[in-house]
Design an enzyme around this catalytic site. Structure first.
Site, mmCIF file in Angstrom:
data_model
loop_
_atom_site.group_PDB
_atom_site.id
_atom_site.type_symbol
_atom_site.label_atom_id
_atom_site.label_comp_id
_atom_site.label_asym_id
_atom_site.label_seq_id
_atom_site.Cartn_x
_atom_site.Cartn_y
_atom_site.Cartn_z
ATOM 1 N N TYR A 167 -32.991 23.595 -14.743
ATOM 2 C CA TYR A 167 -33.989 22.567 -14.450
ATOM 3 C C TYR A 167 -33.702 21.300 -15.249
ATOM 4 O O TYR A 167 -33.760 21.289 -16.486
ATOM 5 C CB TYR A 167 -35.376 23.102 -14.791
ATOM 6 C CG TYR A 167 -36.519 22.280 -14.254
ATOM 7 C CD1 TYR A 167 -36.907 22.394 -12.913
ATOM 8 C CD2 TYR A 167 -37.245 21.429 -15.075
ATOM 9 C CE1 TYR A 167 -37.973 21.659 -12.416
ATOM 10 C CE2 TYR A 167 -38.315 20.695 -14.581
ATOM 11 C CZ TYR A 167 -38.669 20.814 -13.247
ATOM 12 O OH TYR A 167 -39.729 20.089 -12.760
ATOM 13 N N TYR A 217 -35.122 15.727 -6.461
ATOM 14 C CA TYR A 217 -36.138 16.434 -7.252
ATOM 15 C C TYR A 217 -37.071 17.159 -6.280
ATOM 16 O O TYR A 217 -37.988 16.569 -5.721
ATOM 17 C CB TYR A 217 -36.936 15.474 -8.134
ATOM 18 C CG TYR A 217 -37.958 16.213 -8.964
ATOM 19 C CD1 TYR A 217 -37.562 16.907 -10.095
ATOM 20 C CD2 TYR A 217 -39.291 16.258 -8.587
ATOM 21 C CE1 TYR A 217 -38.475 17.618 -10.852
ATOM 22 C CE2 TYR A 217 -40.212 16.967 -9.340
ATOM 23 C CZ TYR A 217 -39.807 17.653 -10.470
ATOM 24 O OH TYR A 217 -40.712 18.363 -11.208
#
Length: 262
Positions: A167, A217
């Protein structure tokens, strides 16, 4: 946007205009820099690697390669984060089909198996991911608190991972999780990402699709899709040869999750 009502942690942050995630994560990053000597050049290594991978990904929003000079010359957003330290703003969606292993063997696509997973965080979590005022050590995040559960449930160790989709809402969150999940030692995240170690042909290929920094994203679910593609050998020009075990994660502050696929 974030509500600015005078309740909870917001009453202590909003008066000082501390209301965005870049501002919050910049505090964590600065703490790591002070504790371990982490540098902007080390953050740059994450951004440059993600962009090099995105250049081979037709779905990536940003595919133009970047250099260290490009990184250092990009606009400062909130010190120490430059524009190229921060993930993209994206509209999109991902979908994953999960079924029983026995049934998956009879489907058209080569199955990818969930070895294990973990979700959680450390002490003093609030009901707001922004709530880090009471966090015990801002040089570390949620990952160190769930790592043991993750590897125990998966039955493998960090050294067994062939590709890691980590992440990367900010460059720094990759360093935090490399340390927290045991891919390197405490405070060693900065040196770990240098010298091509996280490149596609490095010791631990990271964010082979370009990540949240360069592909899109999509709250980290695109990491799961990329892990599946890598394990199926379907990642095209960015394929990591012989990839059999993949790590994925989501989260950057007080809580998060991770999964190991085979």
């Amino acid at each position: 946007g974030r509500g600015l009502s005078a309740r909870g942690v917001t009453q202590f942050t909003a008066p000082f205009c501390w209301v965005t995630y870049p501002q919050a994560m910049a505090m964590w990053c600065r703490r790591h820099m002070l504790a371990y000597g982490t540098t902007s050049e080390q953050l740059a290594a994450v951004a440059i690697t993600c962009r090099a991978n995105a250049a081979l990904n037709e779905r990536a929003m940003q595919r133009a390669p970047i250099t260290l000079d490009d990184y250092l010359g990009s606009r400062m957003i909130v010190e120490p984060f430059r524009m190229l330290d921060i993930c993209l703003e994206s509209d999109g969606a991902c979908a994953v089909l999960v079924t029983a292993a026995a049934r998956a063997r009879d489907l058209a696509q080569r199955p990818v198996y969930i070895l294990g997973g973990a979700y959680g965080g450390g002490p003093n979590q609030g009901d707001d991911l922004f709530d880090a005022l009471r966090w015990p050590d801002h040089a570390h995040n949620y990952s160190r608190y769930i790592a043991a559960d993750l590897w125990r449930s998966a039955g493998v160790e960090p050294g067994d991972v062939d590709v890691a989709e980590i992440y990367d809402c900010f460059t720094y969150s990759v360093l935090m999780q490399l340390e927290g999940f045991g891919f390197c030692g405490e405070g060693e995240g900065g040196p770990f990402v240098q010298d091509g170690r996280i490149a596609r042909d490095g010791a631990l290929p990271v964010n082979t699709h370009g990540g949240l920094l360069s592909e899109a994203y999509i709250h980290g679910l695109n990491h799961v899709l990329e892990a599946v593609r890598q394990l199926r050998g379907a990642a095209g020009a960015r394929q990591v040869p012989g990839a059999e075990i993949a790590f994925t994660s989501a989260g950057a502050m007080t809580c998060g999750s991770a999964m190991v696929l085979r």
